[in-house]
Design a protein around this motif. Sequence first.
Motif, PDB file in Angstrom:
ATOM      1  N   PRO A  23       0.833  -1.212   0.000  1.00  0.00           N
ATOM      2  CA  PRO A  23       0.000   0.000   0.000  1.00  0.00           C
ATOM      3  C   PRO A  23       0.867   1.261   0.000  1.00  0.00           C
ATOM      4  N   ASP A  24       0.365   2.311  -0.629  1.00  0.00           N
ATOM      5  CA  ASP A  24       1.092   3.577  -0.679  1.00  0.00           C
ATOM      6  C   ASP A  24       0.913   4.304   0.650  1.00  0.00           C
ATOM      7  N   MET A  25       1.854   4.089   1.558  1.00  0.00           N
ATOM      8  CA  MET A  25       1.732   4.658   2.897  1.00  0.00           C
ATOM      9  C   MET A  25       2.126   6.124   2.963  1.00  0.00           C
ATOM     10  N   ALA A  26       2.770   6.621   1.914  1.00  0.00           N
ATOM     11  CA  ALA A  26       3.118   8.040   1.899  1.00  0.00           C
ATOM     12  C   ALA A  26       1.856   8.906   1.979  1.00  0.00           C
ATOM     13  N   LYS A  27       0.746   8.376   1.427  1.00  0.00           N
ATOM     14  CA  LYS A  27      -0.519   9.106   1.481  1.00  0.00           C
ATOM     15  C   LYS A  27      -0.993   9.304   2.919  1.00  0.00           C
ATOM     16  N   LEU A  28      -0.631   8.347   3.777  1.00  0.00           N
ATOM     17  CA  LEU A  28      -1.091   8.399   5.162  1.00  0.00           C
ATOM     18  C   LEU A  28      -0.434   9.522   5.962  1.00  0.00           C
ATOM     19  N   LYS A  29       0.596  10.136   5.402  1.00  0.00           N
ATOM     20  CA  LYS A  29       1.239  11.237   6.120  1.00  0.00           C
ATOM     21  C   LYS A  29       0.265  12.398   6.314  1.00  0.00           C
ATOM     22  N   LYS A  30      -0.604  12.598   5.316  1.00  0.00           N
ATOM     23  CA  LYS A  30      -1.523  13.734   5.382  1.00  0.00           C
ATOM     24  C   LYS A  30      -2.988  13.340   5.205  1.00  0.00           C
ATOM     25  N   GLU A  31      -3.243  12.234   4.486  1.00  0.00           N
ATOM     26  CA  GLU A  31      -4.619  11.831   4.217  1.00  0.00           C
ATOM     27  C   GLU A  31      -5.117  10.854   5.282  1.00  0.00           C
ATOM     28  N   ASN A  32      -6.366  11.035   5.687  1.00  0.00           N
ATOM     29  CA  ASN A  32      -6.984  10.129   6.648  1.00  0.00           C
ATOM     30  C   ASN A  32      -7.861   9.128   5.896  1.00  0.00           C
ATOM     31  N   PRO A  33      -7.636   7.840   6.080  1.00  0.00           N
ATOM     32  CA  PRO A  33      -8.446   6.827   5.374  1.00  0.00           C
ATOM     33  C   PRO A  33      -9.933   6.979   5.680  1.00  0.00           C
ATOM     34  N   LYS A  34     -10.771   6.673   4.701  1.00  0.00           N
ATOM     35  CA  LYS A  34     -12.217   6.743   4.908  1.00  0.00           C
ATOM     36  C   LYS A  34     -12.737   5.492   5.614  1.00  0.00           C
ATOM     37  N   ASN A  35     -12.094   4.368   5.348  1.00  0.00           N
ATOM     38  CA  ASN A  35     -12.456   3.137   6.050  1.00  0.00           C
ATOM     39  C   ASN A  35     -11.239   2.235   6.103  1.00  0.00           C
ATOM     40  N   THR A  36     -11.384   1.081   6.711  1.00  0.00           N
ATOM     41  CA  THR A  36     -10.271   0.145   6.862  1.00  0.00           C
ATOM     42  C   THR A  36     -10.713  -1.254   6.461  1.00  0.00           C
ATOM     43  N   ALA A  37      -9.740  -2.130   6.303  1.00  0.00           N
ATOM     44  CA  ALA A  37     -10.044  -3.526   5.971  1.00  0.00           C
ATOM     45  C   ALA A  37     -10.877  -4.165   7.073  1.00  0.00           C
ATOM     46  N   LEU A  38     -10.600  -3.804   8.326  1.00  0.00           N
ATOM     47  CA  LEU A  38     -11.364  -4.382   9.435  1.00  0.00           C
ATOM     48  C   LEU A  38     -12.811  -3.907   9.404  1.00  0.00           C
ATOM     49  N   MET A  39     -13.036  -2.638   9.120  1.00  0.00           N
ATOM     50  CA  MET A  39     -14.408  -2.125   9.005  1.00  0.00           C
ATOM     51  C   MET A  39     -15.174  -2.885   7.928  1.00  0.00           C
ATOM     52  N   GLU A  40     -14.544  -3.050   6.778  1.00  0.00           N
ATOM     53  CA  GLU A  40     -15.197  -3.749   5.679  1.00  0.00           C
ATOM     54  C   GLU A  40     -15.489  -5.207   6.045  1.00  0.00           C
ATOM     55  N   HIS A  41     -14.562  -5.814   6.774  1.00  0.00           N
ATOM     56  CA  HIS A  41     -14.757  -7.200   7.212  1.00  0.00           C
ATOM     57  C   HIS A  41     -15.944  -7.304   8.172  1.00  0.00           C
ATOM     58  N   ARG A  42     -16.032  -6.376   9.119  1.00  0.00           N
ATOM     59  CA  ARG A  42     -17.139  -6.391  10.083  1.00  0.00           C
ATOM     60  C   ARG A  42     -18.482  -6.151   9.385  1.00  0.00           C
ATOM     61  N   MET A  43     -18.498  -5.239   8.419  1.00  0.00           N
ATOM     62  CA  MET A  43     -19.736  -4.987   7.689  1.00  0.00           C
ATOM     63  C   MET A  43     -20.173  -6.226   6.907  1.00  0.00           C
ATOM     64  N   LYS A  44     -19.206  -6.920   6.318  1.00  0.00           N
ATOM     65  CA  LYS A  44     -19.500  -8.144   5.580  1.00  0.00           C
ATOM     66  C   LYS A  44     -20.048  -9.216   6.518  1.00  0.00           C
ATOM     67  N   GLU A  45     -19.453  -9.331   7.710  1.00  0.00           N
ATOM     68  CA  GLU A  45     -19.920 -10.297   8.704  1.00  0.00           C
ATOM     69  C   GLU A  45     -21.381 -10.045   9.072  1.00  0.00           C
ATOM     70  N   ARG A  46     -21.695  -8.790   9.353  1.00  0.00           N
ATOM     71  CA  ARG A  46     -23.057  -8.444   9.767  1.00  0.00           C
ATOM     72  C   ARG A  46     -24.057  -8.652   8.633  1.00  0.00           C
ATOM     73  N   LYS A  47     -23.642  -8.337   7.410  1.00  0.00           N
ATOM     74  CA  LYS A  47     -24.517  -8.523   6.262  1.00  0.00           C
ATOM     75  C   LYS A  47     -24.829  -9.997   6.064  1.00  0.00           C
ATOM     76  N   GLU A  48     -23.819 -10.852   6.226  1.00  0.00           N
ATOM     77  CA  GLU A  48     -24.016 -12.292   6.061  1.00  0.00           C
ATOM     78  C   GLU A  48     -24.947 -12.854   7.137  1.00  0.00           C
ATOM     79  N   LYS A  49     -24.981 -12.205   8.300  1.00  0.00           N
ATOM     80  CA  LYS A  49     -25.850 -12.646   9.387  1.00  0.00           C
ATOM     81  C   LYS A  49     -27.229 -11.985   9.313  1.00  0.00           C
ATOM     82  N   GLY A  50     -27.418 -11.161   8.287  1.00  0.00           N
ATOM     83  CA  GLY A  50     -28.695 -10.493   8.122  1.00  0.00           C
ATOM     84  C   GLY A  50     -28.929  -9.367   9.112  1.00  0.00           C
ATOM     85  N   LYS A  51     -27.844  -8.829   9.684  1.00  0.00           N
ATOM     86  CA  LYS A  51     -27.973  -7.751  10.661  1.00  0.00           C
ATOM     87  C   LYS A  51     -27.769  -6.396  10.002  1.00  0.00           C
TER      88      LYS A  51
END
Length: 208
Positions: A23-51
């Motif tokens: 990943p291009d980590m130089a962007k992280l010096k000034k840019e704040n990520p909108k989401n993370t891999a963990l967030m996406e994983h948790r959303m996928k988990e909840r969707k699969e459980k119908g929550k």
Amino acid sequence: LKGLTFVFVFFALLTLIYFLSMPDMAKLKKENPKNTALMEHRMKERKEKGKKIRVDQRWVPLSRISPYLVKAVLIAEDDKFWRHEGFDYEAIQEAIRRDIKAGRFKFGGSTISQQLSRNLYLSPEKSLLRKFAEALITWRMEHVLLKRRILELYLNFVEWGEGVFGAEAASIHYYGKPSSDLDPQEAARLAAVLPNPRRYSPIENQRN
């Protein structure tokens, strides 16, 4: 000998692949990520459980997070953070010793830098390949970002409950106030649940 050569070549190829796709980590010096891999994983988990899918994350600069919480998290999660270069080898050795004694491989001893690498870019699954990728990303992160920036990113994206990410969201969710206003006791309770934030709650006598 052939087996060792194969292992060496295999991990050398993996290293090359990960560096080429790093990943291009130089962007992280000034840019704040909108989401993370963990967030996406948790959303996928909840969707699969119908929550219902809900993620609460609110960005705040490190200067607006209570110093009590910063200190409590460092003590609880990584007391050598300002001194190490991404890895706490003593903690890793102790984790391996405990895993061998327990007969389970739990991959303990992760620093804040390792946790951030995993949360931003990798899945939470426990495997040697994921741990290998995590180590490479952590090494790169420590060479690109300042320690203060790594800590700021961690505190804004660490999981603090079901759908709750970051200090600001956690403080508002549990205590109804911004993270800058947390007192020492509240900060200590928030830090104490980080090892398993989806099971335990910082609010006394309550589970998530």
